[in-house]
Write a protein that holds these residues in place. Structure first.
Motif, short mmCIF file in Angstrom:
data_model
loop_
_atom_site.label_atom_id
_atom_site.label_comp_id
_atom_site.label_asym_id
_atom_site.label_seq_id
_atom_site.Cartn_x
_atom_site.Cartn_y
_atom_site.Cartn_z
N THR A 1 11.30 5.28 -1.39
CA THR A 1 10.35 4.77 -2.86
C THR A 1 9.64 5.47 -4.00
O THR A 1 9.81 6.70 -3.78
CB THR A 1 9.32 4.24 -1.84
OG1 THR A 1 7.96 2.92 -2.87
CG2 THR A 1 8.09 4.95 -1.31
N PRO A 2 10.17 5.06 -4.97
CA PRO A 2 9.75 5.68 -6.23
C PRO A 2 7.86 5.51 -6.05
O PRO A 2 7.89 4.92 -5.19
CB PRO A 2 9.83 5.21 -7.16
CG PRO A 2 11.09 3.86 -6.93
CD PRO A 2 10.92 3.80 -5.28
N VAL A 3 7.63 6.96 -6.73
CA VAL A 3 6.28 7.45 -7.18
C VAL A 3 5.67 7.76 -8.09
O VAL A 3 5.22 7.79 -8.79
CB VAL A 3 6.22 8.79 -6.01
CG1 VAL A 3 6.11 8.35 -4.37
CG2 VAL A 3 6.52 10.12 -5.83
N MET A 4 6.62 6.93 -9.41
CA MET A 4 6.64 7.23 -10.63
C MET A 4 7.65 5.90 -10.87
O MET A 4 8.75 5.64 -10.32
CB MET A 4 6.85 8.27 -11.43
CG MET A 4 7.78 8.67 -11.19
SD MET A 4 8.58 10.12 -12.40
CE MET A 4 7.94 11.58 -11.96
N THR A 5 6.89 5.34 -12.42
CA THR A 5 7.41 4.17 -12.70
C THR A 5 8.52 5.33 -13.94
O THR A 5 8.04 6.61 -13.99
CB THR A 5 6.29 3.32 -13.36
OG1 THR A 5 5.93 3.93 -14.37
CG2 THR A 5 5.15 2.74 -13.07
N LYS B 1 0.96 -1.11 0.43
CA LYS B 1 -0.38 0.38 -0.18
C LYS B 1 1.22 1.07 0.25
O LYS B 1 0.50 2.59 -0.52
CB LYS B 1 -1.03 -0.18 1.45
CG LYS B 1 -2.25 -1.38 1.33
CD LYS B 1 -2.89 -1.39 2.42
CE LYS B 1 -3.47 -1.97 2.36
NZ LYS B 1 -4.84 -2.13 3.45
N THR B 2 1.82 1.19 1.25
CA THR B 2 2.45 2.30 0.57
C THR B 2 3.72 2.22 0.11
O THR B 2 4.50 3.09 -0.45
CB THR B 2 3.61 2.52 2.91
OG1 THR B 2 4.09 2.20 2.54
CG2 THR B 2 1.72 2.80 3.12
#
Length: 171
Positions: free
Chosen positions: A81-85, A27-28
């Motif tokens: 953590t990445p928030v985009m691919t 989830k996060t």
């Protein structure tokens, strides 16, 4: 360069996956977690990616449980953590960051990833998207990339030495 640094992050995530399983949460952190290990070259690229909105910090559970926000602000985390691919990164308009000072900041950061005369980036896009477009690199007939340190010093470090504020930020 933002894409190249994010590509490097995704490679680090694969290496760190077994080690950071305690921070994995669908989830996060659905795209995974990496640890820059307070290592200069990854701290610098992390600062670029964070400013560009490509990654966010991950607070370890033992710190997240601490409700004291002031304490959390002074504790630096090496976990992100990445928030985009990569696909989203490739499609994102980062033109707000296209300043010569940001270029120098990004190239100074990339310089930390150079081993001898060869950059250590492995993105399939690096050759065409970066190396072929910048005279700091030389691409031979066999698509081998050579890093031209003299040109880097002339082009980047001359400005770097003059910069009052060394920060990657929207212009």
């Amino acid at each position: 360069m933002i894409y190249e640094f994010l590509y490097d992050v995704y490679e680090m995530i694969e290496v760190d996956r077994p080690y950071l399983n305690v921070l994995q949460d669908e989830k996060t952190t659905p795209l995974g977690v990496f640890d820059h290990g307070f290592t200069s070259k990854w701290e610098w690229s992390t600062s670029i990616l964070k400013e560009a909105g490509a990654i966010i910090p991950v607070v370890p559970p033992h710190l997240a449980a601490n409700r004291d926000d002031a304490w959390r602000r002074i504790i630096a985390t090496p976990f992100y953590t990445p928030v985009m691919t990569l696909e989203a990164c490739q499609a994102t308009d980062f033109s707000a960051f296209e300043t010569f000072d940001n270029y120098c900041y990004a190239m100074f950061t990339l310089d930390q990833h150079v081993d001898g005369d060869h950059p250590s980036f492995g993105s399939p896009r690096f050759l065409d998207a970066v190396a072929a477009r910048d005279d700091i690199f030389e691409v031979d007939a066999f698509s081998r990339v050579t890093y031209k340190r003299d040109r880097f010093n002339e082009k980047v470090m001359t400005r770097w030495d003059e910069m009052q504020i060394r920060a990657f930020q929207a212009g």
